[in-house]
Design an enzyme around this catalytic site. Sequence first.
Site, PDB file in Angstrom:
ATOM      1  N   CYS A 260       0.751  -1.211   0.042  1.00  0.00           N
ATOM      2  CA  CYS A 260      -0.115   0.154  -0.063  1.00  0.00           C
ATOM      3  C   CYS A 260       0.834   1.194   0.054  1.00  0.00           C
ATOM      4  CB  CYS A 260      -0.695   0.020   1.113  1.00  0.00           C
ATOM      5  SG  CYS A 260      -2.182  -1.259   1.064  1.00  0.00           S
ATOM      6  N   CYS A 469      13.721   6.319  -7.539  1.00  0.00           N
ATOM      7  CA  CYS A 469      12.384   6.191  -7.105  1.00  0.00           C
ATOM      8  C   CYS A 469      12.008   6.499  -5.793  1.00  0.00           C
ATOM      9  CB  CYS A 469      12.265   4.562  -7.535  1.00  0.00           C
ATOM     10  SG  CYS A 469      13.224   3.536  -6.045  1.00  0.00           S
TER      11      CYS A 469
END
Length: 515
Positions: A260, A469
């Site tokens: 998540c 990232c």
Amino acid sequence: MNSATTSPESLRKQISTTENELKRLKAQLASAEAQEAVQKQIAGLHLGAGDPVTELETGSASERKWPLSEEEYRRYGRQMIVPSVGIQGQLRLKEASVLIVGAGGLGCPAAAYLAGAGVGTIGIVDGDEVETSNLHRQILHSTAKVGMKKVESAIEYLTNLNPNPTYIPHPTHLTPQNSHSIVSQYDLVLDCTDHPTSRYLISDISILLSKPLISASALRTDGQLIVLNSPPLPAGHASGGPCYRCVFPKPPPAESVVSCGDGGILGPVVGVMGVLQALEAIKLIVAGKLEAFPPPPRPPTPSSESAPGLGSATLGGQVPIQPDVATAAATMLLFSAISNPPFRSVRLRSRRTNCFACSSSAGLSLESLTSGSLDYVLFCGVTSPINILNPEERIEARQYHEILRAKPEKKHLLLDIREKVQFDICNLEGSINVPFSTLQGNRGVARSGEKPVWVPEGLPEDAPIYVVCRLGNDSQVVTRKLKESGLASQGRYIGDIKGGLKAWKEQVDGSWPEY
């Protein structure tokens, strides 16, 4: 006033010290309240039924005229008048014990509805603390509880919701070593975790201890739900419900597992799945399907009619048709918030004849589980954090910042591989966005000797490429892929920024948004 005491750095230190002290006091308060609640429950149990004592309620439970207290009839009345529940169903709920593994987005709504329904004993396993990023979906926690243990926060909420059940905190993560001592105390298990390693472990211990398992997951706008090992028959019994290994014999590739935190989650989606877990648990309990061989249904008494169990069907007012416990087909419920209809059901196969956990030739044993010979991290191919690059192929965030300051005119390419929705939230100046999803497989990476379409025109053949990232995991995968594609054949340096944009916030820019 001394200017040194009012400097920004001094104020930051004072704020940090005050926040740490506040967290400590919150933790002490939660611990004290939890102990107080336990003492009240113990005192209540000594009085007879764990219920508030009124002037009209004296003596033990065996001396009372009715099986529930007056307060319980008021509290659960709307539920008991549902034909598929009734007084027998409510008594089964009161006698049942349920273990919830994970007090997060799934565990919070599941726990709230099980407590509200009157489940007698609820255990909660979680070793994490409440964070601000949890609050948009984990409804038992609040801003005031940030820094508190999740199990303590959850039990405080549940005790205020319904003081009747017994709440048992397990402020730790479930491991192969402690799983037997924890799970063996309960009738039914809810897997409310978010990673394959924990899902395989929870399924395995549920099989070994003959516990039905309700497993759910959610990511972005999708969710899935499965009732496993129901009925919980011994390994090798063909009529038993499939386990998690039957449905997913092999774990997904490690690089495809998205949490998540990385992929995002819509709060109501995970809420829907947690509520469905509670519903399935109530259905199993009320129908008396927690044991491997449930007792036959009681015959109807002259003063009452037999009530169908939840999930039964009634045809034209005739006698309700009960599904056979041993032959009911297992299904997987899929939910999508953006589909119409949002729900669909997939029928699952029965137990696999060669399943490692529940077949007649099962290699799983309690000894192999608790001894540590089963390495779930190795089985799932997970190493966290990922470490697939050599040190010389990585640079620190502060090093990249120094390169920008020392040689601003030197051309290079900063490749941000987060998904576009994250790139739009915040990005480093001069970076270009090529989402990780477009680089999966051979997509987005040209064949050897060719230049990918995302490489800007005019970029020198030897210009460095830095990959960034969010956390520094996906960037390693992409860096390796780019090097293997031949982009480094002209002596070009290709490396990733270690720790990703989280490290950029910690080492370079404290104002960088944390999401």
